[in-house]
Motif scaffolding. Structure first.
Motif, PDB file in Angstrom:
ATOM      1  N   ILE A  14     -48.863  -3.085-125.482  1.00  0.00           N
ATOM      2  CA  ILE A  14     -47.527  -4.170-125.178  1.00  0.00           C
ATOM      3  C   ILE A  14     -47.183  -4.424-126.065  1.00  0.00           C
ATOM      4  O   ILE A  14     -47.359  -4.823-127.227  1.00  0.00           O
ATOM      5  CB  ILE A  14     -48.560  -5.234-124.350  1.00  0.00           C
ATOM      6  CG1 ILE A  14     -49.409  -5.111-123.185  1.00  0.00           C
ATOM      7  CG2 ILE A  14     -47.602  -6.513-124.127  1.00  0.00           C
ATOM      8  CD1 ILE A  14     -48.732  -4.588-122.136  1.00  0.00           C
ATOM      9  N   PRO A  17     -42.653  -9.354-128.858  1.00  0.00           N
ATOM     10  CA  PRO A  17     -41.496  -9.794-129.441  1.00  0.00           C
ATOM     11  C   PRO A  17     -41.737 -10.714-130.457  1.00  0.00           C
ATOM     12  O   PRO A  17     -40.903 -10.566-131.493  1.00  0.00           O
ATOM     13  CB  PRO A  17     -40.812 -10.535-128.140  1.00  0.00           C
ATOM     14  CG  PRO A  17     -41.466  -9.816-126.957  1.00  0.00           C
ATOM     15  CD  PRO A  17     -42.848  -9.548-127.492  1.00  0.00           C
ATOM     16  N   GLN A  18     -42.649 -11.819-130.365  1.00  0.00           N
ATOM     17  CA  GLN A  18     -42.838 -12.714-131.579  1.00  0.00           C
ATOM     18  C   GLN A  18     -43.358 -11.896-132.754  1.00  0.00           C
ATOM     19  O   GLN A  18     -42.713 -12.110-133.997  1.00  0.00           O
ATOM     20  CB  GLN A  18     -43.925 -13.534-131.020  1.00  0.00           C
ATOM     21  CG  GLN A  18     -43.608 -14.535-130.001  1.00  0.00           C
ATOM     22  CD  GLN A  18     -44.504 -15.451-129.646  1.00  0.00           C
ATOM     23  OE1 GLN A  18     -44.494 -16.788-130.031  1.00  0.00           O
ATOM     24  NE2 GLN A  18     -45.504 -15.385-128.717  1.00  0.00           N
ATOM     25  N   LYS A  40     -53.674 -15.475-130.029  1.00  0.00           N
ATOM     26  CA  LYS A  40     -53.878 -16.956-129.849  1.00  0.00           C
ATOM     27  C   LYS A  40     -55.460 -17.078-130.164  1.00  0.00           C
ATOM     28  O   LYS A  40     -56.519 -16.244-129.907  1.00  0.00           O
ATOM     29  CB  LYS A  40     -53.968 -17.199-128.249  1.00  0.00           C
ATOM     30  CG  LYS A  40     -52.442 -17.149-128.043  1.00  0.00           C
ATOM     31  CD  LYS A  40     -52.475 -17.584-126.340  1.00  0.00           C
ATOM     32  CE  LYS A  40     -51.289 -17.422-125.622  1.00  0.00           C
ATOM     33  NZ  LYS A  40     -51.350 -16.982-124.296  1.00  0.00           N
ATOM     34  N   ASN A  68     -55.070 -12.977-119.815  1.00  0.00           N
ATOM     35  CA  ASN A  68     -54.690 -12.231-118.690  1.00  0.00           C
ATOM     36  C   ASN A  68     -54.818 -10.770-119.025  1.00  0.00           C
ATOM     37  O   ASN A  68     -54.334 -10.195-119.668  1.00  0.00           O
ATOM     38  CB  ASN A  68     -53.120 -12.418-118.439  1.00  0.00           C
ATOM     39  CG  ASN A  68     -52.491 -11.675-117.293  1.00  0.00           C
ATOM     40  OD1 ASN A  68     -53.184 -10.741-116.783  1.00  0.00           O
ATOM     41  ND2 ASN A  68     -51.280 -12.001-117.014  1.00  0.00           N
ATOM     42  N   VAL A  70     -54.118  -8.309-117.554  1.00  0.00           N
ATOM     43  CA  VAL A  70     -53.120  -7.271-117.235  1.00  0.00           C
ATOM     44  C   VAL A  70     -52.321  -6.837-118.737  1.00  0.00           C
ATOM     45  O   VAL A  70     -52.120  -5.741-118.951  1.00  0.00           O
ATOM     46  CB  VAL A  70     -51.899  -7.652-116.362  1.00  0.00           C
ATOM     47  CG1 VAL A  70     -50.953  -6.841-116.303  1.00  0.00           C
ATOM     48  CG2 VAL A  70     -52.627  -7.880-114.908  1.00  0.00           C
ATOM     49  N   ILE A  71     -52.392  -7.765-119.555  1.00  0.00           N
ATOM     50  CA  ILE A  71     -51.657  -7.728-120.977  1.00  0.00           C
ATOM     51  C   ILE A  71     -52.603  -7.936-122.244  1.00  0.00           C
ATOM     52  O   ILE A  71     -52.102  -7.564-123.210  1.00  0.00           O
ATOM     53  CB  ILE A  71     -50.267  -8.453-121.005  1.00  0.00           C
ATOM     54  CG1 ILE A  71     -50.509 -10.009-120.558  1.00  0.00           C
ATOM     55  CG2 ILE A  71     -49.283  -8.045-120.235  1.00  0.00           C
ATOM     56  CD1 ILE A  71     -49.491 -11.048-120.813  1.00  0.00           C
TER      57      ILE A  71
ATOM     58  N   ARG B  57     -50.160 -19.720-120.767  1.00  0.00           N
ATOM     59  CA  ARG B  57     -49.162 -18.484-120.360  1.00  0.00           C
ATOM     60  C   ARG B  57     -48.587 -19.201-118.955  1.00  0.00           C
ATOM     61  O   ARG B  57     -49.328 -19.735-118.231  1.00  0.00           O
ATOM     62  CB  ARG B  57     -50.003 -17.243-119.837  1.00  0.00           C
ATOM     63  CG  ARG B  57     -50.754 -16.463-120.943  1.00  0.00           C
ATOM     64  CD  ARG B  57     -51.468 -15.403-120.406  1.00  0.00           C
ATOM     65  NE  ARG B  57     -52.112 -15.690-118.904  1.00  0.00           N
ATOM     66  CZ  ARG B  57     -53.212 -16.010-119.101  1.00  0.00           C
ATOM     67  NH1 ARG B  57     -54.011 -16.405-120.163  1.00  0.00           N
ATOM     68  NH2 ARG B  57     -54.004 -16.342-117.951  1.00  0.00           N
ATOM     69  N   ALA B 100     -46.891  -8.472-115.130  1.00  0.00           N
ATOM     70  CA  ALA B 100     -47.241  -9.831-116.058  1.00  0.00           C
ATOM     71  C   ALA B 100     -45.906  -9.958-116.778  1.00  0.00           C
ATOM     72  O   ALA B 100     -44.993  -9.150-116.894  1.00  0.00           O
ATOM     73  CB  ALA B 100     -48.203  -9.740-117.147  1.00  0.00           C
ATOM     74  N   PHE B 101     -45.737 -11.320-117.645  1.00  0.00           N
ATOM     75  CA  PHE B 101     -44.677 -11.667-118.300  1.00  0.00           C
ATOM     76  C   PHE B 101     -44.936 -11.807-119.794  1.00  0.00           C
ATOM     77  O   PHE B 101     -45.887 -12.388-120.156  1.00  0.00           O
ATOM     78  CB  PHE B 101     -44.125 -12.853-117.641  1.00  0.00           C
ATOM     79  CG  PHE B 101     -43.575 -12.596-116.376  1.00  0.00           C
ATOM     80  CD1 PHE B 101     -42.143 -12.316-116.175  1.00  0.00           C
ATOM     81  CD2 PHE B 101     -44.251 -12.846-115.143  1.00  0.00           C
ATOM     82  CE1 PHE B 101     -41.586 -11.823-114.763  1.00  0.00           C
ATOM     83  CE2 PHE B 101     -43.454 -12.460-113.825  1.00  0.00           C
ATOM     84  CZ  PHE B 101     -42.479 -11.927-113.831  1.00  0.00           C
ATOM     85  N   LEU B 102     -43.799 -11.328-120.673  1.00  0.00           N
ATOM     86  CA  LEU B 102     -43.800 -11.586-122.082  1.00  0.00           C
ATOM     87  C   LEU B 102     -42.777 -12.309-122.275  1.00  0.00           C
ATOM     88  O   LEU B 102     -41.905 -12.586-121.318  1.00  0.00           O
ATOM     89  CB  LEU B 102     -43.867 -10.325-122.669  1.00  0.00           C
ATOM     90  CG  LEU B 102     -44.825  -9.301-122.585  1.00  0.00           C
ATOM     91  CD1 LEU B 102     -44.686  -7.848-122.986  1.00  0.00           C
ATOM     92  CD2 LEU B 102     -46.160  -9.636-122.987  1.00  0.00           C
ATOM     93  N   ARG B 103     -42.658 -12.772-123.686  1.00  0.00           N
ATOM     94  CA  ARG B 103     -41.383 -13.647-124.005  1.00  0.00           C
ATOM     95  C   ARG B 103     -40.066 -12.758-124.334  1.00  0.00           C
ATOM     96  O   ARG B 103     -40.632 -11.398-124.196  1.00  0.00           O
ATOM     97  CB  ARG B 103     -41.646 -14.010-125.481  1.00  0.00           C
ATOM     98  CG  ARG B 103     -42.941 -15.061-125.935  1.00  0.00           C
ATOM     99  CD  ARG B 103     -42.223 -16.613-125.586  1.00  0.00           C
ATOM    100  NE  ARG B 103     -41.150 -16.913-126.539  1.00  0.00           N
ATOM    101  CZ  ARG B 103     -41.096 -17.416-127.427  1.00  0.00           C
ATOM    102  NH1 ARG B 103     -42.410 -17.673-128.009  1.00  0.00           N
ATOM    103  NH2 ARG B 103     -40.219 -17.944-128.267  1.00  0.00           N
ATOM    104  N   THR B 147     -43.395  -7.003-117.398  1.00  0.00           N
ATOM    105  CA  THR B 147     -44.110  -5.624-117.827  1.00  0.00           C
ATOM    106  C   THR B 147     -45.096  -5.080-117.103  1.00  0.00           C
ATOM    107  O   THR B 147     -45.853  -6.109-116.254  1.00  0.00           O
ATOM    108  CB  THR B 147     -44.639  -5.889-119.440  1.00  0.00           C
ATOM    109  OG1 THR B 147     -45.309  -4.584-119.778  1.00  0.00           O
ATOM    110  CG2 THR B 147     -45.886  -7.085-119.255  1.00  0.00           C
TER     111      THR B 147
END
Lengths: 80, 231
Positions: A14, A17-18, A40, A68, A70-71, B57, B100-103, B147
């Motif tokens: 994955i 971006p940070q 985290k 999560n 998924v990621i 999240r 799922a979602f990322l920044r 994603t």
């Protein structure tokens, strides 16, 4: 009571971006940095003294809410 | 049609959703997240905003609000569920939609008009558009970077589950890094839709455009056809 120290990290596949932003900043500061990934850290204090039970509860907590699947991947350590 | 809009602590677009439904002649009802049943409703809207401050999240805590158990049951039995923005994030967190979602790539919160292409117009939510039409609907999110793994993406593509894609026009392309430019998807059955753009903010000229209005009209058209054809 037992305390769990939980780490949640983005899966290797994955994009982060940070992490990329921090990585670019450190590189521009001339540090010999190859890459940065941001995750985290959490501390969970359990009302449970049995280590086996606590471990089972922590896996559930991590899978259901704290990460999560998924990621993200998670890991934790229990301490007394 | 009996429409319910769920309000979570931190929701912020629920009133706009109610207003959009009133504009097309409906009388929607607000549902507090502590309630436990959506019995009697024909459509459940999960609105945008920052449920539980988006802590941990986005959507991860709202997904365990008391009402969600029955929303999941409702969705699995074929009920119409429409998640917008934070609502889309809640739908992925509870597993009703994949991914799922990322920044956002670029890390900025983006609140701006956005062009989309309607990729699937055979749905309860999109039947009033022609396939391929470009529409302008605002986006407003910091974590809209959708994603999904390769297999999941292939399933979405093969089953025609991608409903909206971000497109390039004059100024706007993929704003957030979403995989395959995905802005909205449905489940395989077509009754659960999630989208990051805010159609409830594009229903009157005075607020900048009306391209979102057809979504509300689509749902009503679908419902009309269903109640005439069925029972």
């Amino acid at each position: 009571m037992l305390k769990a120290r939980v780490k949640v990290t983005l899966k290797k596949s994955i994009l982060d971006p940070q992490g990329s932003a921090a990585e670019k900043a450190l590189k521009s500061m001339q540090y010999p940095v190859e890459s940065v990934r941001i995750g985290k850290f959490m501390e969970v204090v359990l009302n449970e003294d049995d280590k086996d039970k606590a471990e089972k509860i922590m896996h559930e907590i991590c899978q259901k809410l704290l990460s999560n699947p998924v990621i993200e991947d998670y890991s934790f350590e229990l301490e007394g | 049609m009996k429409i319910g809009v769920v309000r979570f602590p931190g929701s912020s677009c629920e009133v706009d959703c109610l207003e959009a439904w009133r504009l097309v002649g409906e009388d929607p009802v607000m549902i507090w997240h502590q309630e436990t049943s959506v019995k009697g409703f024909d459509l459940i809207v999960l609105p945008g905003g920052f449920s539980y401050g988006n802590y941990l999240r986005p959507g991860s805590i709202a997904r365990y609000s008391p009402i969600m158990e029955d929303v999941i049951r409702f969705a699995k039995s074929g009920g119409l569920v429409w998640g917008i923005s934070n609502g889309f994030q809640i739908l992925t967190e509870c597993g009703l939609l994949p991914g799922a979602f990322l920044r956002n790539v670029g890390l900025r919160y983006i609140c701006a008009p956005q062009y989309l292409r309607v990729e699937n117009s055979d749905l309860p939510f999109t039947n009033q558009y022609e396939k391929g039409r470009l529409i302008q609907i605002p986006i407003s999110h910091g974590e809209g970077n959708y994603t999904i793994d390769d297999e999941g993406l292939k399933r979405l593509q093969d089953n025609n589950q991608i409903v909206f894609r971000y497109v390039n026009t004059d100024t706007s392309g993929n704003p957030n890094g979403s995989r395959d430019n995905i802005a909205g998807i449905v489940n395989k059955e077509g009754n659960v839709l999630g989208m990051m753009p805010h159609p409830e903010r594009a229903v009157e000229e005075i607020i900048g455009g009306v391209d979102g209005k057809e979504m509300f009209l689509s749902v009503l058209k679908h419902w009309e056809g269903r109640s005439q054809g069925g029972a």
